[in-house]
Design an enzyme around this catalytic site. Sequence first.
Site: not given
Length: 214
Positions: A5-8
Amino acid sequence: MHLLFDLDGTLTDPFPGITRSIQHALASLEVVPPPAENLGWCIGPPLKKSFATLLGPEKEHLAEEALGKYRERFGTIGLFENAVYAGIVETLEALQQRGHVIRVATSKPTVFARRIVDHFGLNKYFHTVDGSELDGTRTEKIELIAYILEREAIRPEEAVMIGDREYDMRGASHNGVRGLGVLWGYGTREELQAAGAAACVAEPAELLGLVERR
């Protein structure tokens, strides 16, 4: 499956913290910052490159200094000017219950990413949290995903990259990983599809039916 998962723009909405910290950095260098609403494009790409663009040809050599000024504010205030997107917690719980190994893969420095994940109580869902180094190592998603796959001995077909920007999808495609684009962040469907997204979802719960599909 190993879900990266990407965060931002994917797990959390960092708009206030990132844009205010960018404005702080530019003002510290006596550059008039754009209004916050004109800085959404800076969420996702490596920030040093964004600063070079914001500073323009005559001052782009100050990008590294701007990044330092940004981190002064972001590391104390900005990283908490943030919110978890609706539906993310429930989706992470469901994915975890189904036996998936969930990881964070972000261009943001690891030291900040881990603090954000801990702050919002999301750490119990993630097996690992990986980002870039403060010296710029692994700010590109291609490099970061390759690093995670190699370190964890994950075969590309066993992984899915989930993110909101073209950089996530290109990083996935380059490494033979399936990319799923999310539409609640800062990228468009057109951007994500052009970068190789296998599918795009409008709500976090939609991921449940897609992560296992080839």
